[in-house]
Design an enzyme around this catalytic site. Structure first.
Site, PDB file in Angstrom:
ATOM      1  CG  ASP A 101      51.445 102.257  63.354  1.00  0.00           C
ATOM      2  OD1 ASP A 101      50.998 103.260  62.767  1.00  0.00           O
ATOM      3  OD2 ASP A 101      50.756 101.252  63.603  1.00  0.00           O
ATOM      4  CG  HIS A 147      46.387  99.830  62.452  1.00  0.00           C
ATOM      5  ND1 HIS A 147      46.610  99.503  63.769  1.00  0.00           N
ATOM      6  CD2 HIS A 147      45.299 100.643  62.438  1.00  0.00           C
ATOM      7  CE1 HIS A 147      45.690 100.084  64.519  1.00  0.00           C
ATOM      8  NE2 HIS A 147      44.897 100.788  63.745  1.00  0.00           N
ATOM      9  CG  ASP A 190      54.184  99.228  65.121  1.00  0.00           C
ATOM     10  OD1 ASP A 190      53.564  99.502  66.161  1.00  0.00           O
ATOM     11  OD2 ASP A 190      53.656  98.714  64.114  1.00  0.00           O
ATOM     12  CD  GLU A 207      50.916  96.653  62.222  1.00  0.00           C
ATOM     13  OE1 GLU A 207      49.821  96.192  62.620  1.00  0.00           O
ATOM     14  OE2 GLU A 207      51.367  97.759  62.581  1.00  0.00           O
TER      15      GLU A 207
END
Length: 472
Positions: A154, A149, A11, A13
């Site tokens: 995540d 998030h 994951d 961001e």
């Protein structure tokens, strides 16, 4: 054969949604072997750019947190080590993979790993559920993700989701679903891949629809399936393609008789339905041109910007010979005249850009050769004017009168004859027998996009029919 015993759940961001512009701010990788977690790794990433306030509020990652952390080029060697011999698994993998692929590309490193998307996996395993975003799945399975998030939380929830799928069904079925994704790995997460088994590789148009049935995009191709797939396989390098792919929930197509038919239908659909992502081919209320009677007389005629559809292009066959350029509005046409003036030392007064008598302003700046004050002959100026306008001159109709362009799609047994006269699209019929009762569209107006279609297509090996004797 892909080995699904080693999975790397990923994951990231980011500072935004555009992989070619925005940057990664955090990445987490959770490695599993036969379903058991063997390693967790996470790192903040310095994006070397501002993090929008909305993104800070969503992720909790602030500029202060990424000042003294490594940039992505320093982290890529670790990412390569973590992904080696693993299948990359991510939720809405297209997003994460697009950012990683671009980061690798900027560092001249190839990004090539087998990928599994858990959105697609959820859609296949639970087809009766409408929503497959991460929040919906977490709620449906009764799972807990403390810091949504944030990359590690995540990423770490994904092995739990896959484990639940194996529990609800069986491991073999989940592995088969993962394997099926490798065949159509570029298909957007909200699209059922089975649609491509029935999608034709013939001429026609295709339509992309959003979640609520709103029309996102209309395109055309001589091979529909290949062109649709190319949209999705290249989206990592185009922000617009990426955004569109994320929103596509359904695809329709219309098979046509050939390429010309597809181009005409695409233009008609874009104008009538105004899809969100189509920037070109939009409907225009008016179409303007520069009209100049270039007869080499003793006086110089002043060019004027007019609505081209005030010219009767069917009855006055020579009316387009004095027209130059097609413009969406008067301002663009006037700006073109101004640019031609500057580039070719033309006279602002003679072009209608200045008022008054005597030397024009450009002559005072030594940018006009003096037609306005007797320093240049009329003939010399007119010749220079012709040369300046020549590149944008509207081409003359190369036929004696009306023609038909005949196309036939043998695979689907579709035929069509498009009827055209002096760049005007008058309509179409299915075959020559229908020409007898054909009713011409007497309201047809010159369309900039159709003019361009004709210019490009008339050079190709289409079958033409002489329809000069048809009653109009």
């Amino acid at each position: 054969m892909v080995d699904f015993s080693r999975l790397a759940y990923v994951d990231i961001e980011t500072t935004g949604t555009k992989p070619t512009r925005d940057q990664i701010t955090e990445i987490a990788i959770v490695q599993t072997l036969n379903g058991k977690i063997i390693d967790k790794w996470q790192s903040l990433v310095c994006p070397n750019t501002f993090i929008p306030t909305m993104i800070q509020q969503l992720t909790g990652i602030t500029p202060d947190m990424v000042i003294d952390v490594p940039t992505i080029d320093k982290i890529i060697p670790v990412i390569i080590e973590k992904l080696a011999d693993h299948v990359l698994v991510a939720h809405n993998a297209r997003f994460d993979v697009s950012f990683l692929r671009n980061a690798f590309k900027q560092n001249n490193i190839e990004f090539k790993y087998p990928v599994v998307c858990t959105v697609k996996l959820s859609r296949e395993m639970y087809p009766t559920f409408k929503r497959h975003n991460l929040d919906s799945i977490i709620k449906r399975f009764g799972l807990t993700c403390e810091s949504r998030h944030r990359a590690m939380d995540d990423a770490a929830i994904l092995p739990e989701i896959v484990a639940r799928m194996k529990s609800d069904f069986n491991q073999q079925k989940v592995l088969q679903a993962m394997a099926s994704q490798q065949k159509l790995s570029s298909v957007p997460p909200h699209i059922n891949p089975d649609i491509f088994s029935t999608m034709p590789n013939e001429p026609g148009v295709y339509l992309f629809y959003g979640e609520t049935g709103n029309l996102l995009y209309v395109g055309k191709s001589v091979q529909i399936r290949a062109r649709v797939m190319s949209h999705f396989s290249s989206d990592h390098s185009h922000d617009r393609e990426m955004r569109m792919a994320q929103q596509v929930h359904d695809i329709e197509w219309i098979i046509t008789a050939g390429e010309f038919s597809a181009l005409v239908l695409e233009s008609e659909l874009v104008k009538s339905r105004a899809p969100l992502f189509n920037r070109q081919l939009r409907k225009q209320k008016s179409l303007f041109t520069i009209y100049w009677d270039n007869s080499l007389d003793k006086t110089v005629a002043q060019p004027s910007v007019i609505d081209i559809n005030t010219l009767n292009t069917q009855s006055k066959k020579s009316s387009l010979k004095n027209t130059y350029g097609l413009f969406k509005n008067r301002r663009t046409a006037t700006e073109t005249l101004r640019k031609l003036k500057d580039e070719n030392q033309l006279c602002g007064i003679q072009l209608g850009l200045e008022k008054g008598k005597g030397p024009c302003f450009s002559y005072q700046l030594k940018k006009c050769k003096g037609i306005c004050c007797g320093k240049e002959t009329t003939i010399a100026y007119q010749i220079r004017m012709q040369q300046a306008l020549a590149p944008i001159k509207i081409k003359g109709w190369p036929y004696q009168g009306t023609i038909g362009i005949k196309e036939y799609n043998e695979q689907s047994d579709i035929s069509c004859i498009h009827i055209i006269s002096h760049w005007l699209y008058l309509g179409k019929v299915n075959n020559e027998s229908e020409l007898v009762d054909f009713n011409f569209d007497v309201t047809a107006k010159l369309d900039q996009d159709f003019y361009k279609i004709c210019i490009s297509q008339l050079q190709k090996s289409h079958r033409f029919i002489n329809l000069a004797n048809l009653n109009q």
